[in-house]
Design a protein around this motif. Structure first.
Motif, mmCIF file in Angstrom:
data_model
loop_
_atom_site.group_PDB
_atom_site.id
_atom_site.type_symbol
_atom_site.label_atom_id
_atom_site.label_comp_id
_atom_site.label_asym_id
_atom_site.label_seq_id
_atom_site.Cartn_x
_atom_site.Cartn_y
_atom_site.Cartn_z
ATOM 1 N N PRO A 46 -19.870 -21.281 -12.550
ATOM 2 C CA PRO A 46 -18.542 -21.888 -12.358
ATOM 3 C C PRO A 46 -17.577 -20.984 -11.598
ATOM 4 C CG PRO A 46 -18.838 -21.212 -14.646
ATOM 5 C CD PRO A 46 -20.172 -21.069 -13.987
ATOM 6 N N ARG A 47 -17.818 -19.678 -11.657
ATOM 7 C CA ARG A 47 -16.922 -18.743 -10.971
ATOM 8 C C ARG A 47 -17.422 -18.385 -9.574
ATOM 9 N NH1 ARG A 47 -16.237 -18.413 -16.158
ATOM 10 N NH2 ARG A 47 -14.188 -17.874 -16.994
ATOM 11 N N GLN A 48 -18.617 -18.841 -9.249
ATOM 12 C CA GLN A 48 -19.219 -18.606 -7.929
ATOM 13 C C GLN A 48 -19.232 -17.119 -7.573
ATOM 14 O OE1 GLN A 48 -17.180 -21.352 -5.222
ATOM 15 N NE2 GLN A 48 -18.596 -22.975 -5.825
ATOM 16 N N VAL A 49 -19.704 -16.318 -8.530
ATOM 17 C CA VAL A 49 -19.833 -14.867 -8.337
ATOM 18 C C VAL A 49 -21.312 -14.534 -8.211
ATOM 19 C CG1 VAL A 49 -19.444 -12.592 -9.350
ATOM 20 C CG2 VAL A 49 -17.764 -14.398 -9.693
ATOM 21 N N PRO A 50 -21.757 -13.911 -7.108
ATOM 22 C CA PRO A 50 -23.164 -13.512 -7.008
ATOM 23 C C PRO A 50 -23.503 -12.473 -8.073
ATOM 24 C CG PRO A 50 -21.891 -12.598 -5.186
ATOM 25 C CD PRO A 50 -20.998 -13.559 -5.896
ATOM 26 N N PHE A 51 -24.606 -12.710 -8.762
ATOM 27 C CA PHE A 51 -25.020 -11.864 -9.873
ATOM 28 C C PHE A 51 -26.482 -11.468 -9.677
ATOM 29 C CE2 PHE A 51 -26.974 -12.307 -14.305
ATOM 30 C CZ PHE A 51 -26.856 -10.958 -14.591
ATOM 31 N N ILE A 52 -26.738 -10.164 -9.592
ATOM 32 C CA ILE A 52 -28.106 -9.660 -9.475
ATOM 33 C C ILE A 52 -28.503 -9.048 -10.810
ATOM 34 C CG2 ILE A 52 -29.681 -8.104 -8.264
ATOM 35 C CD1 ILE A 52 -27.833 -8.206 -5.850
ATOM 36 N N SER A 53 -29.503 -9.637 -11.447
ATOM 37 C CA SER A 53 -30.000 -9.119 -12.721
ATOM 38 C C SER A 53 -31.015 -8.016 -12.463
ATOM 39 C CB SER A 53 -30.648 -10.228 -13.544
ATOM 40 O OG SER A 53 -31.282 -9.675 -14.679
ATOM 41 N N ILE A 54 -30.773 -6.861 -13.050
ATOM 42 C CA ILE A 54 -31.606 -5.692 -12.796
ATOM 43 C C ILE A 54 -32.857 -5.685 -13.668
ATOM 44 C CG2 ILE A 54 -31.600 -3.157 -12.950
ATOM 45 C CD1 ILE A 54 -28.657 -3.236 -12.231
ATOM 46 N N ASN A 55 -32.840 -6.387 -14.812
ATOM 47 C CA ASN A 55 -33.954 -6.209 -15.737
ATOM 48 C C ASN A 55 -34.193 -7.460 -16.586
ATOM 49 O OD1 ASN A 55 -36.028 -4.768 -17.039
ATOM 50 N ND2 ASN A 55 -34.666 -4.195 -18.710
ATOM 51 N N ALA A 56 -34.600 -8.545 -15.949
ATOM 52 C CA ALA A 56 -34.911 -9.777 -16.695
ATOM 53 C C ALA A 56 -36.182 -10.385 -16.140
ATOM 54 C CB ALA A 56 -33.760 -10.766 -16.585
ATOM 55 N N SER A 57 -37.163 -10.615 -17.015
ATOM 56 C CA SER A 57 -38.448 -11.157 -16.568
ATOM 57 C C SER A 57 -38.746 -12.553 -17.100
ATOM 58 C CB SER A 57 -39.586 -10.218 -16.984
ATOM 59 O OG SER A 57 -39.525 -8.999 -16.286
ATOM 60 N N ALA A 58 -37.927 -13.067 -18.018
ATOM 61 C CA ALA A 58 -38.176 -14.410 -18.546
ATOM 62 C C ALA A 58 -38.163 -15.427 -17.408
ATOM 63 C CB ALA A 58 -37.133 -14.776 -19.596
ATOM 64 N N ARG A 59 -39.102 -16.357 -17.465
ATOM 65 C CA ARG A 59 -39.248 -17.307 -16.355
ATOM 66 C C ARG A 59 -38.020 -18.179 -16.145
ATOM 67 N NH1 ARG A 59 -44.056 -21.198 -18.097
ATOM 68 N NH2 ARG A 59 -44.750 -19.400 -19.302
ATOM 69 N N TYR A 102 -37.015 -13.349 -29.061
ATOM 70 C CA TYR A 102 -35.905 -13.602 -28.155
ATOM 71 C C TYR A 102 -36.487 -14.106 -26.849
ATOM 72 C CZ TYR A 102 -36.614 -9.022 -25.793
ATOM 73 O OH TYR A 102 -37.115 -7.955 -25.089
ATOM 74 N N ALA A 103 -35.672 -14.327 -25.831
ATOM 75 C CA ALA A 103 -36.111 -15.039 -24.627
ATOM 76 C C ALA A 103 -37.344 -14.418 -23.984
ATOM 77 C CB ALA A 103 -34.965 -15.103 -23.618
ATOM 78 N N PHE A 104 -37.341 -13.103 -23.815
ATOM 79 C CA PHE A 104 -38.463 -12.392 -23.210
ATOM 80 C C PHE A 104 -39.738 -12.593 -24.029
ATOM 81 C CE2 PHE A 104 -40.869 -8.317 -23.131
ATOM 82 C CZ PHE A 104 -41.268 -8.302 -21.807
ATOM 83 N N GLY A 105 -39.627 -12.376 -25.338
ATOM 84 C CA GLY A 105 -40.789 -12.498 -26.202
ATOM 85 C C GLY A 105 -41.343 -13.906 -26.262
ATOM 86 N N GLU A 106 -40.461 -14.896 -26.324
ATOM 87 C CA GLU A 106 -40.920 -16.284 -26.382
ATOM 88 C C GLU A 106 -41.621 -16.677 -25.086
ATOM 89 O OE1 GLU A 106 -40.998 -18.269 -28.978
ATOM 90 O OE2 GLU A 106 -40.066 -16.706 -30.208
ATOM 91 N N ASP A 107 -41.154 -16.140 -23.972
ATOM 92 C CA ASP A 107 -41.810 -16.431 -22.695
ATOM 93 C C ASP A 107 -43.212 -15.824 -22.673
ATOM 94 O OD1 ASP A 107 -42.359 -17.257 -20.148
ATOM 95 O OD2 ASP A 107 -40.882 -16.010 -19.159
ATOM 96 N N ILE A 108 -43.357 -14.624 -23.223
ATOM 97 C CA ILE A 108 -44.681 -13.990 -23.273
ATOM 98 C C ILE A 108 -45.640 -14.827 -24.122
ATOM 99 C CG2 ILE A 108 -45.909 -12.022 -24.309
ATOM 100 C CD1 ILE A 108 -43.822 -10.223 -23.082
ATOM 101 N N ILE A 109 -45.160 -15.322 -25.257
ATOM 102 C CA ILE A 109 -46.006 -16.167 -26.104
ATOM 103 C C ILE A 109 -46.455 -17.410 -25.345
ATOM 104 C CG2 ILE A 109 -46.031 -17.622 -28.160
ATOM 105 C CD1 ILE A 109 -44.139 -15.558 -29.468
ATOM 106 N N ALA A 110 -45.514 -18.098 -24.710
ATOM 107 C CA ALA A 110 -45.842 -19.324 -23.981
ATOM 108 C C ALA A 110 -46.758 -19.045 -22.797
ATOM 109 C CB ALA A 110 -44.552 -20.003 -23.501
ATOM 110 N N THR A 111 -46.449 -17.980 -22.057
ATOM 111 C CA THR A 111 -47.202 -17.681 -20.837
ATOM 112 C C THR A 111 -48.647 -17.306 -21.146
ATOM 113 O OG1 THR A 111 -45.239 -16.958 -19.624
ATOM 114 C CG2 THR A 111 -47.362 -16.130 -18.860
#
Length: 268
Positions: A46-59, A102-111
């Protein structure tokens, strides 16, 4: 540069909002984990701010929660899993998943549950530990009962799992597998406890690193007296991409940076 904390998703959103609304920043770099990243990414739109995540692997970051203003450094969990699968199969076809809820762990389980079906492996057990867990010994003992060849880590830090597998004398009977594992996790572990198959996209001593990366590594060692981890590299590359986008756009305007990040290419 303006530095603010992101200790949890709520604080991440509060401080992202402060940076966007009060400080009027051109872009935000951060996202120390997938949960914080997803919260900050939703705030970026909503704020139209570019955001680069340095450390997120969840799909979800580049999947169902993808948005035009959110970018990220690491690959997704499915990409790591596909690359690691042949090596995991060499260790055996019985896989046990030990994750954090949490998000990372749940993605690993699903993947890895989906991956096992396609490569002929069997998921013999799945355990979810609370987010703040540091002692995995009870979970490791539970995993042992399923007689796995591979224990897949979905914890934010694989070091405690390695430590407790080693202390219980199980290092020769099971291989640890961890996608998106940081150098610092492995460097902190006792050498005798190290084993396993890990996914990470960058290593400071890789001879195939670009001249820019090699120069960065040399400067970092001279400054800090130790080599840069892959997470340090993510920070450097994030800023490199942001600076390149500003140069490409010839502007520090938020929308101009966002468009540049989606259209520019780098030599390497």
């Amino acid at each position: 540069l303006i530095w603010l904390d992101e200790s949890n998703p709520q604080v991440s959103v509060q401080n992202f909002t402060k940076l966007a609304d009060s400080e009027n920043v051109s872009a935000v770099l951060g996202g120390s984990n997938s949960a914080n990243t997803l919260a900050m990414g939703a705030t970026a739109t909503p704020r139209q701010v570019p955001f680069i995540s340095i450390n997120a692997s969840a799909r979800e970051v580049t999947g169902k929660n993808c948005n035009p203003f959110m970018f990220r450094m690491p690959g997704s969990i499915p990409a790591y899993a596909r690359a690691m699968a042949p090596h995991m199969l060499e260790a055996g076809k019985r896989w046990h998943i030990l994750s954090v809820s949490y998000a990372f762990g749940e993605d690993i389980i699903a993947t890895f549950t989906d991956l096992a079906k396609t490569v002929g492996a069997t998921i013999v057990g799945v355990d979810r530990a609370p987010v703040a867990t540091t002692d995995f010994s009870s979970f490791v003992l539970k995993a042992r009962a399923t007689n796995p060849n591979v224990v897949i880590s979905g914890a934010p830090n694989v070091h405690p799992i390695l430590k407790q597998i080693h202390e219980l004398g199980l290092g020769n009977s099971m291989t640890v597998a961890g996608p998106a594992v940081s150098d610092t996790d492995l460097w902190a572990a006792e050498p005798d406890s190290l084993n396993g198959i890990y996914g990470k996209p960058w290593y400071f001593n890789d001879p195939n690193n670009s001249p820019e990366e090699q120069a960065f590594t040399k400067k970092f060692i001279e400054s800090e007296g130790r080599p840069p981890s892959d997470r340090v590299f993510y920070g450097w590359l994030s800023m490199h991409l942001l600076a390149s986008a500003i140069e490409h756009a010839k502007s520090a305007d938020r929308l101009a940076i966002t468009k540049a990040l989606t259209s520019m290419t780098l030599s390497d």
